[in-house]
Design a protein around this motif. Structure first.
Motif, short mmCIF file in Angstrom:
data_model
loop_
_atom_site.label_atom_id
_atom_site.label_comp_id
_atom_site.label_asym_id
_atom_site.label_seq_id
_atom_site.Cartn_x
_atom_site.Cartn_y
_atom_site.Cartn_z
N TYR A 355 57.40 23.91 22.63
CA TYR A 355 57.92 24.54 23.63
C TYR A 355 57.98 26.30 23.36
N PRO A 356 57.26 26.73 24.07
CA PRO A 356 57.15 28.42 23.68
C PRO A 356 58.39 29.08 23.56
N LEU A 357 59.41 28.81 24.28
CA LEU A 357 60.73 29.58 24.03
C LEU A 357 61.81 28.76 23.49
N ARG A 358 61.32 28.02 22.25
CA ARG A 358 61.98 27.03 21.50
C ARG A 358 63.38 27.71 20.68
N SER A 359 63.12 28.87 20.43
CA SER A 359 64.13 29.81 19.66
C SER A 359 65.40 29.76 20.51
N LEU A 360 65.47 29.74 21.79
CA LEU A 360 66.28 30.12 22.60
C LEU A 360 67.13 28.78 22.99
N PHE A 361 66.94 27.47 22.67
CA PHE A 361 67.51 26.47 23.15
C PHE A 361 67.50 25.58 21.74
N PRO A 362 68.81 25.03 21.64
CA PRO A 362 69.26 24.52 20.51
C PRO A 362 68.24 23.08 20.26
N CYS A 363 67.98 22.89 18.99
CA CYS A 363 67.07 21.64 18.89
C CYS A 363 68.11 20.59 18.20
N ARG A 364 68.52 19.58 18.93
CA ARG A 364 69.43 18.64 18.08
C ARG A 364 68.69 17.12 17.94
N ASN A 365 67.61 16.96 18.54
CA ASN A 365 66.78 15.57 18.33
C ASN A 365 67.77 14.58 19.19
N HIS A 366 67.86 13.49 18.58
CA HIS A 366 68.54 12.42 19.33
C HIS A 366 70.19 12.41 18.71
N SER A 367 71.03 12.38 19.72
CA SER A 367 72.44 12.09 19.18
C SER A 367 72.56 10.47 19.28
N GLU A 368 73.59 10.10 18.62
CA GLU A 368 73.75 8.51 18.62
C GLU A 368 73.82 7.93 19.88
N ARG A 369 74.32 8.74 20.91
CA ARG A 369 74.52 8.09 22.24
C ARG A 369 73.04 8.37 23.43
N SER A 370 72.40 9.43 22.80
CA SER A 370 71.19 9.49 23.58
C SER A 370 70.15 8.43 23.09
N TYR A 371 70.32 8.11 21.88
CA TYR A 371 69.48 6.87 21.41
C TYR A 371 69.85 5.70 22.02
N ARG A 372 71.13 5.48 22.18
CA ARG A 372 71.53 4.16 23.09
C ARG A 372 70.97 4.15 24.56
N LEU A 373 71.21 5.34 25.09
CA LEU A 373 71.00 5.52 26.47
C LEU A 373 69.47 5.33 26.58
N PHE A 374 68.71 5.99 25.55
CA PHE A 374 67.02 5.89 25.60
C PHE A 374 66.59 4.11 25.24
N THR A 375 67.39 3.58 24.53
CA THR A 375 67.11 1.96 24.24
C THR A 375 67.53 1.11 25.64
N MET A 376 68.69 1.50 26.10
CA MET A 376 69.24 0.69 27.23
C MET A 376 68.21 0.97 28.54
N LEU A 377 67.89 2.17 28.78
CA LEU A 377 67.08 2.63 29.82
C LEU A 377 65.58 2.13 29.77
N THR A 378 65.21 2.10 28.65
CA THR A 378 63.76 1.51 28.28
C THR A 378 63.77 0.12 28.58
N GLU A 379 64.44 -0.50 28.15
CA GLU A 379 64.77 -2.09 28.03
C GLU A 379 64.66 -2.43 29.50
N ALA A 380 65.81 -1.80 30.38
CA ALA A 380 66.04 -2.08 31.67
C ALA A 380 64.63 -1.90 32.31
N ALA A 381 64.04 -0.79 32.25
CA ALA A 381 62.88 -0.57 33.05
C ALA A 381 61.74 -1.18 32.90
N SER A 382 61.84 -1.99 31.64
CA SER A 382 60.43 -3.04 31.41
C SER A 382 60.99 -4.50 31.76
N ALA A 383 62.32 -4.51 32.30
CA ALA A 383 62.87 -5.95 32.72
C ALA A 383 62.97 -6.22 33.98
N GLY A 384 62.73 -5.42 34.87
CA GLY A 384 62.79 -5.62 36.30
C GLY A 384 63.60 -4.60 36.94
#
Length: 654
Positions: A355-384
């Motif tokens: 992202y060209p303006l990357r220095s203006l927006f904090p880079c935090r990568n995954h939080s423990e809860r975003s990792y959980r949300l990503f896991t749940m949403l991905t599994e739910a989307a593939s299961a119907g």
């Protein structure tokens, strides 16, 4: 940054059309925005969750939005729920009492919810101050000359119980070109002779704010450490009164779809936030909102140090109208109608290192809860289809995923005949209980007594093993470091590669301290002996699963001692910041289903709104909150009247 994990960002490079990305790069080049990316190593406050699912993934072609702010629950509730209707808008939701800005809410066309973005919207500027014979500031050095203050004055501070109403304490204020002048007396303690300033943290309250009063006109004794230096704060939104945030929110209330809503967010200058949103067409989106000032090249240290306020060139850039130059909304990280069919935010990265303006927006990568949300949403989307029931299950999810995965990894390593490693005795003694907890689901509740150990497992990677080891710099510290380590270990296992000794040592160091911590906790004077696992669940239920909510507790202040000891509450859904469900810190939740045929909104408000102990609205929401039950949140007067007479069982969600 070596720690930037582009795959963890909400917005992926493919979400930007090439022409739009080129426009962002041209903006960055034109204003010489720095091209570095700083990934935060520290663990930031765990604030909010939000997700939106498009009609492409739901069974009835309606979008679903779940919004859950996170900050401490108290009595009265910090989040205030209300409904506003005007000639051109009709909106309901929650925000802060006294403000017209609904942070989490919906209209008949759109719904939205925010999580903290922590974009840098303020700077401190140091100034050389000139004083008169009495030591009172009269000028500051600016553009090679002593300059008078733009504004000076005195205000009386009325204090309840003050001995004499005619002798109120006074506050003297002054304003420079940068903003109001302040001085924080947080200088190192002169009595701390070894130089490590151990008393520094004692000068801060639990929220990190100074316990020392803000000194507008210090006495001679107060300014010894500061000498002839003062400070001014330039901060959004006060820096530009023409861009009041309520104008942007008003435009959001009038938006007819996610495109108009995204455009309207450009007028929301404060607070900075990640925002997920949906509309009646079944579309969803994500964006960063809030004014992001463009600063001079000298500002690369701005998050860490005060800046030289003696020159205009050191400050924020100015646009054609004379106001602060900010990043246009269309250039901020955003995605409309994502290919995945869903968006989510839990205080992790907005965009990656591309992202060209990357220095203006904090880079935090995954939080423990975003990792959980990503896991749940991905599994739910593939299961119907993702139903309302599945969404509520996500809202109630109390799985401590990173800890569960580390326990499972440790168990596999200990049972691998090819692994030769001398495990710490605390790890050996902890694993039977932790393995039982993980096998029971890995939730932060009383399913298994091993939760008492699990709650002591870190949600972040820290140098907890051999200080001489160089493993943690490979992945970075904090939330993202632990998630990246787990993902790397999963990849090794999938490729049938053995973990090396440093990696196994990190797992051992992570697990072993759980038992060490609980034994230490059990040895304190106010905690029962916890050496016997048979005592753990009773202790958990009495101390974690229930307790007392403080009166007048919020993100900014605590007044429980002035009002009363608190309000008792019953067992909660979950009791840990690392889980999606965290009722102690859930002042408001909303579930909004939007569609062309029908739209519904449900909410959950903790406790009540009255600040008067014993008032009938002081605790009028407590029962529903303790049961974690959503209630209807209608907008039409007839529906509100009908709802007010409905029996409680009619408002329980599935």
């Amino acid at each position: 940054s070596q720690w930037a994990d582009d795959s963890a960002a909400v917005v992926q490079q493919g979400d930007f059309a090439p022409a739009d990305l080129t426009a962002v790069q041209n903006f960055a080049n034109a204003h010489r925005v720095q091209d570095y990316v700083l990934c935060r190593e520290e663990v930031d406050p765990t604030f909010s969750n939000g997700l939106a699912v498009s009609s492409a993934l739901t069974p009835d072609e309606r979008s679903i939005l779940l919004g859950e702010p996170r900050f401490p629950v108290g009595a009265p509730n910090t989040a205030y729920e209300w409904h506003m209707k005007g000639e051109t808008f009709d909106v309901r939701g929650a925000g802060v009492a006294g403000s017209p800005n609904i942070l989490v809410g919906s209209t008949n066309q759109c719904a939205w919810s925010v999580t903290s973005a922590s974009v840098d919207q303020a700077d401190a500027f140091w100034l050389d101050i000139k004083k008169d014979a009495l030591g009172r500031p009269t000028h500051y050095w600016y553009e090679n000359a002593w300059t008078t203050f733009e504004e000076t004055g005195t205000e009386n501070v009325k204090v309840r119980g003050w001995p004499s109403n005619s002798n109120w304490p006074q506050v003297h204020y002054r304003r420079t070109v940068w903003g109001s002048t302040v001085t924080f007396d947080l200088s190192p303690d002169p009595n701390d002779l070894d130089g490590d300033d151990e008393l520094w943290e004692e000068r801060l309250d639990t929220n990190g704010f100074s316990k020392v009063p803000i000194i507008i006109q210090p006495t001679a004794n107060d300014i010894v450490a500061q000498n002839h230096r003062g400070y001014s704060i330039r901060r959004v939104p006060m820096s530009d009164p023409r861009r009041d945030p309520h104008l942007g929110y008003l435009a959001m209330y009038r938006a007819g779809d996610i495109d108009e809503l995204h455009d309207a967010q450009g007028g929301v200058t404060f607070p900075s936030a990640n925002i997920v949103f949906s509309d009646t067409a079944g579309d969803v989106g994500y964006s960063v909102q809030g004014a992001v000032p463009i600063r001079s090249l000298r500002h690369w240290l701005a998050p860490h140090v005060a800046l030289d306020g003696s020159r205009a060139a050191n400050g924020w850039k100015v646009d054609a109208s004379g106001g602060t130059l900010v990043v246009p909304q269309i250039h901020k990280p955003h995605v409309l109608r994502p290919a995945s069919g869903f968006v989510y935010s839990a205080n992790h990265s907005a965009a990656g290192s591309w992202y060209p303006l990357r220095s203006l927006f904090p880079c935090r990568n995954h939080s423990e809860r975003s990792y959980r949300l990503f896991t749940m949403l991905t599994e739910a989307a593939s299961a119907g289809p993702i139903t309302i029931g599945k969404t509520i299950a996500m809202h109630e999810d109390s799985v401590y995923q990173v800890a569960k995965e580390m326990v499972e990894l440790c168990d596999r390593l200990r049972n691998d005949p090819n692994v030769t490693f001398t495990w710490n005795s605390n790890t050996v003694q902890s694993m039977p209980e932790l393995k039982g907890w993980a096998d029971a689901g890995g939730r932060l509740n009383d399913d298994h007594r091993g939760v008492v150990l699990a709650i002591r497992l870190s949600n972040a990677l820290r140098p907890i093993h051999d200080p001489g080891d160089d493993l943690w710099p490979t992945y970075g510290l904090g939330w993202g470091g632990l998630v990246r380590f787990l993902q790397a270990m999963h990849a090794k296992e999938a490729a049938n590669q053995q973990l090396d000794s440093d990696e196994i040592e990190l797992v051992d160091g992570y697990i072993q301290r759980a038992r060490a911590d609980i034994l230490a906790a059990g040895s304190s004077s106010n905690t029962p002996d916890l050496s016997a696992p048979s005592t753990w669940l009773d202790w958990w239920r009495n101390n974690k699963g229930s307790g007392v909510l403080n009166r007048w507790e919020s993100m900014m202040f605590k007044k429980k001692d002035l009002i009363g000891n608190g309000v008792p509450f019953g067992p909660l859904v979950s009791t840990g910041l690392s889980a999606i469900a965290d009722q102690r810190n859930a002042p408001y939740s909303q579930l909004v289903v939007l569609g062309s045929e029908s739209s519904t909104a449900h909410s959950m408000l903790s406790l009540g709104q009255s600040e008067i102990p014993g008032h009938n609205h002081e605790l009028d929401q407590q029962l529903g909150w303790e049961k974690a039950r959503f209630k209807l949140s209608p907008m039409e007067p007839a529906d509100v009247t009908a709802y007010s007479t409905a029996p409680p069982e009619t408002i329980d969600m599935p």
